[in-house]
Design an enzyme around this catalytic site. Structure first.
Site, PDB file in Angstrom:
ATOM      1  N   GLY A 117      41.877   3.633  46.447  1.00  0.00           N
ATOM      2  CA  GLY A 117      40.925   3.082  47.441  1.00  0.00           C
ATOM      3  C   GLY A 117      39.619   2.590  47.244  1.00  0.00           C
ATOM      4  O   GLY A 117      38.841   1.874  48.049  1.00  0.00           O
TER       5      GLY A 117
ATOM      6  N   GLU B 106      34.296   8.053  48.448  1.00  0.00           N
ATOM      7  CA  GLU B 106      35.612   7.923  49.211  1.00  0.00           C
ATOM      8  C   GLU B 106      36.011   6.344  49.937  1.00  0.00           C
ATOM      9  O   GLU B 106      34.833   6.007  50.496  1.00  0.00           O
ATOM     10  CB  GLU B 106      35.835   9.035  50.153  1.00  0.00           C
ATOM     11  CG  GLU B 106      36.624  10.262  49.575  1.00  0.00           C
ATOM     12  CD  GLU B 106      38.174  10.034  49.704  1.00  0.00           C
ATOM     13  OE1 GLU B 106      38.566   8.931  49.963  1.00  0.00           O
ATOM     14  OE2 GLU B 106      38.559  11.085  50.267  1.00  0.00           O
ATOM     15  N   ASP B 107      37.119   6.134  50.134  1.00  0.00           N
ATOM     16  CA  ASP B 107      37.224   4.813  50.957  1.00  0.00           C
ATOM     17  C   ASP B 107      37.164   5.145  52.463  1.00  0.00           C
ATOM     18  O   ASP B 107      36.391   4.573  53.093  1.00  0.00           O
ATOM     19  CB  ASP B 107      38.686   4.116  50.504  1.00  0.00           C
ATOM     20  CG  ASP B 107      39.720   5.060  50.591  1.00  0.00           C
ATOM     21  OD1 ASP B 107      39.632   6.261  50.637  1.00  0.00           O
ATOM     22  OD2 ASP B 107      40.909   4.578  50.363  1.00  0.00           O
TER      23      ASP B 107
ATOM     24  N   ASP C  90      39.902  10.507  56.917  1.00  0.00           N
ATOM     25  CA  ASP C  90      40.682  10.327  58.168  1.00  0.00           C
ATOM     26  C   ASP C  90      40.946  11.649  58.811  1.00  0.00           C
ATOM     27  O   ASP C  90      40.153  12.062  59.457  1.00  0.00           O
ATOM     28  CB  ASP C  90      42.065   9.675  57.700  1.00  0.00           C
ATOM     29  CG  ASP C  90      43.172   9.442  58.752  1.00  0.00           C
ATOM     30  OD1 ASP C  90      42.736   9.331  59.778  1.00  0.00           O
ATOM     31  OD2 ASP C  90      44.169   9.133  58.249  1.00  0.00           O
TER      32      ASP C  90
ATOM     33  N   LYS D 225      37.297   7.928  60.313  1.00  0.00           N
ATOM     34  CA  LYS D 225      37.967   7.782  61.749  1.00  0.00           C
ATOM     35  C   LYS D 225      37.772   9.035  62.378  1.00  0.00           C
ATOM     36  O   LYS D 225      38.425   9.968  62.225  1.00  0.00           O
ATOM     37  CB  LYS D 225      39.470   7.503  61.558  1.00  0.00           C
ATOM     38  CG  LYS D 225      39.823   6.051  60.980  1.00  0.00           C
ATOM     39  CD  LYS D 225      41.456   6.003  61.009  1.00  0.00           C
ATOM     40  CE  LYS D 225      41.722   5.438  59.868  1.00  0.00           C
ATOM     41  NZ  LYS D 225      43.386   5.352  59.703  1.00  0.00           N
TER      42      LYS D 225
ATOM     43  N   PHE E 144      45.381   1.826  61.226  1.00  0.00           N
ATOM     44  CA  PHE E 144      45.340   1.816  59.804  1.00  0.00           C
ATOM     45  C   PHE E 144      44.898   0.469  59.342  1.00  0.00           C
ATOM     46  O   PHE E 144      45.170  -0.751  59.748  1.00  0.00           O
ATOM     47  CB  PHE E 144      47.127   1.938  59.440  1.00  0.00           C
ATOM     48  CG  PHE E 144      47.078   2.264  58.137  1.00  0.00           C
ATOM     49  CD1 PHE E 144      46.946   3.391  57.552  1.00  0.00           C
ATOM     50  CD2 PHE E 144      47.122   1.230  57.261  1.00  0.00           C
ATOM     51  CE1 PHE E 144      47.317   3.708  56.301  1.00  0.00           C
ATOM     52  CE2 PHE E 144      47.425   1.487  55.739  1.00  0.00           C
ATOM     53  CZ  PHE E 144      47.297   2.833  55.298  1.00  0.00           C
ATOM     54  N   VAL E 145      43.753   0.663  58.305  1.00  0.00           N
ATOM     55  CA  VAL E 145      43.112  -0.263  57.824  1.00  0.00           C
ATOM     56  C   VAL E 145      43.451  -0.991  56.580  1.00  0.00           C
ATOM     57  O   VAL E 145      43.925   0.220  55.746  1.00  0.00           O
ATOM     58  CB  VAL E 145      41.653  -0.377  57.999  1.00  0.00           C
ATOM     59  CG1 VAL E 145      41.366  -0.256  59.475  1.00  0.00           C
ATOM     60  CG2 VAL E 145      41.003   1.144  57.589  1.00  0.00           C
TER      61      VAL E 145
ATOM     62  N   ASP F 142      44.801  -0.232  50.596  1.00  0.00           N
ATOM     63  CA  ASP F 142      46.135  -0.790  50.587  1.00  0.00           C
ATOM     64  C   ASP F 142      47.236  -0.490  51.708  1.00  0.00           C
ATOM     65  O   ASP F 142      46.907   0.767  52.314  1.00  0.00           O
ATOM     66  CB  ASP F 142      46.900  -0.399  49.354  1.00  0.00           C
ATOM     67  CG  ASP F 142      47.383   0.911  49.209  1.00  0.00           C
ATOM     68  OD1 ASP F 142      46.721   1.853  49.509  1.00  0.00           O
ATOM     69  OD2 ASP F 142      48.513   0.994  48.908  1.00  0.00           O
TER      70      ASP F 142
ATOM     71  N   ARG G 281      44.656  -4.841  48.830  1.00  0.00           N
ATOM     72  CA  ARG G 281      43.294  -4.349  48.314  1.00  0.00           C
ATOM     73  C   ARG G 281      42.515  -5.354  47.991  1.00  0.00           C
ATOM     74  O   ARG G 281      41.190  -5.094  47.865  1.00  0.00           O
ATOM     75  CB  ARG G 281      43.676  -3.586  46.983  1.00  0.00           C
ATOM     76  CG  ARG G 281      44.666  -2.155  47.162  1.00  0.00           C
ATOM     77  CD  ARG G 281      44.368  -1.379  45.827  1.00  0.00           C
ATOM     78  NE  ARG G 281      45.392  -0.384  45.608  1.00  0.00           N
ATOM     79  CZ  ARG G 281      45.453   0.740  46.166  1.00  0.00           C
ATOM     80  NH1 ARG G 281      44.517   1.266  46.853  1.00  0.00           N
ATOM     81  NH2 ARG G 281      46.406   1.620  46.147  1.00  0.00           N
TER      82      ARG G 281
HETATM   83  P1  5GP Z   1      42.725  12.044  54.847  1.00  0.00           P
HETATM   84  O1  5GP Z   1      42.862  13.251  53.759  1.00  0.00           O
HETATM   85  O2  5GP Z   1      41.007  12.119  55.418  1.00  0.00           O
HETATM   86  O3  5GP Z   1      43.527  12.433  56.087  1.00  0.00           O
HETATM   87  O4  5GP Z   1      42.876  10.829  54.432  1.00  0.00           O
HETATM   88  C1  5GP Z   1      42.255  10.431  53.272  1.00  0.00           C
HETATM   89  C2  5GP Z   1      43.035   9.465  52.520  1.00  0.00           C
HETATM   90  O5  5GP Z   1      43.922   8.606  53.526  1.00  0.00           O
HETATM   91  C3  5GP Z   1      42.063   8.018  52.171  1.00  0.00           C
HETATM   92  O6  5GP Z   1      41.248   8.309  50.898  1.00  0.00           O
HETATM   93  C4  5GP Z   1      43.078   7.043  52.075  1.00  0.00           C
HETATM   94  O7  5GP Z   1      43.583   6.924  50.693  1.00  0.00           O
HETATM   95  C5  5GP Z   1      44.007   7.269  53.014  1.00  0.00           C
HETATM   96  N1  5GP Z   1      43.844   6.751  54.379  1.00  0.00           N
HETATM   97  C6  5GP Z   1      43.535   7.245  55.757  1.00  0.00           C
HETATM   98  N2  5GP Z   1      43.489   6.428  56.576  1.00  0.00           N
HETATM   99  C7  5GP Z   1      43.556   5.228  55.894  1.00  0.00           C
HETATM  100  C8  5GP Z   1      43.908   3.528  56.445  1.00  0.00           C
HETATM  101  O8  5GP Z   1      43.475   3.434  57.800  1.00  0.00           O
HETATM  102  N3  5GP Z   1      44.219   2.996  55.656  1.00  0.00           N
HETATM  103  C9  5GP Z   1      44.356   3.164  54.149  1.00  0.00           C
HETATM  104  N4  5GP Z   1      44.980   2.144  53.451  1.00  0.00           N
HETATM  105  N5  5GP Z   1      44.184   4.480  53.904  1.00  0.00           N
HETATM  106  C10 5GP Z   1      43.997   5.455  54.662  1.00  0.00           C
END
Ligand code: 5GP
Length: 181
Positions: free
Chosen positions: A44, A99-100, A103, A131, A152-153, A159, A165
């Site tokens: 991402g 990082e993208d 979450d 977020k 969810f974005v 993606d 993407r």
């Molecule tokens: P975390 O471990 O912080 O819960 O999640 C991080 C990863 O979850 C991000 O690097 C991404 O790949 C994915 N992710 C979390 N939220 C989103 C979202 O809203 N859209 C997308 N496409 N991926 C997300």
């Protein structure tokens, strides 16, 4: 169409990436001994990393690390696995994880732990999106582009089931069950 609405238009993304680059230049580039490596978290973050790298004045090497993702869904399993590791040594170097989106925070937490084991001189993180409402662990990137609501974005590298993407903006995904196509 799977897009509900555009959340961050392309020009705002580009502006913010430039601001982040100035902040990173100011924090890191002033040290003469900087040996900066941007570590992009696949997949991402690859577009964000490419734009950030080009906006930085500080010279930086690039490497990538891949973690297991959500598969085809939109919820974190909480089970983070490194599926592709760094290729170059980062020992004694200044690393920024790119990082993208943060979450739950579980991925960033696991990556900091994993990369930290390789003894970089400094280890910081830069996330395009965050977020805060979804956090499970108390963690923030050192630099964050935008805080966004719990939705969810997609787009700008992010993606949904490998689609979207290439969109130049960040958009909110229409709830899959409500999708008409
Ligand atoms: P975390 O471990 O912080 O819960 O999640 C991080 C990863 O979850 C991000 O690097 C991404 O790949 C994915 N992710 C979390 N939220 C989103 C979202 O809203 N859209 C997308 N496409 N991926 C997300």
């Amino acid at each position: 169409m799977e897009i509900e609405r555009i959340l961050i238009p392309s020009d705002r993304l580009q502006e913010r990436v430039k601001e982040l680059a100035r902040e990173i230049d100011a924090a890191i580039g002033e040290s003469r001994e900087t040996d900066l490596v941007l570590v992009g978290v696949l997949r991402g973050a690859f577009i964000f990393l490419a734009d950030l790298l080009r906006a930085l004045d500080t010279p930086a090497a690039v490497d990538f690390i891949a973690v297991s993702s959500y598969g085809g869904g939109t919820q974190s399993s909480g089970d983070i696995r490194i599926t592709q590791d760094l290729t170059a040594s980062i020992r004694g170097r200044d690393v920024i994880l790119v990082e993208d989106i943060v979450d739950s925070g579980l991925t960033l937490q696991a990556l900091i732990q994993h990369v930290g084991v390789h003894r970089p001189r400094s280890l910081r993180s830069c996330a395009l999106l965050s977020k805060p409402d979804r956090r499970v662990v108390a963690i923030e990137a050192d630099w964050t582009g935008f805080e966004i609501p719990d939705a969810f974005v997609i787009g700008y590298g992010l993606d949904y089931a490998e689609r979207h993407r290439g969109l130049p903006y960040i958009a909110i995904l229409r709830a899959p069950e409500a999708s008409l196509d």
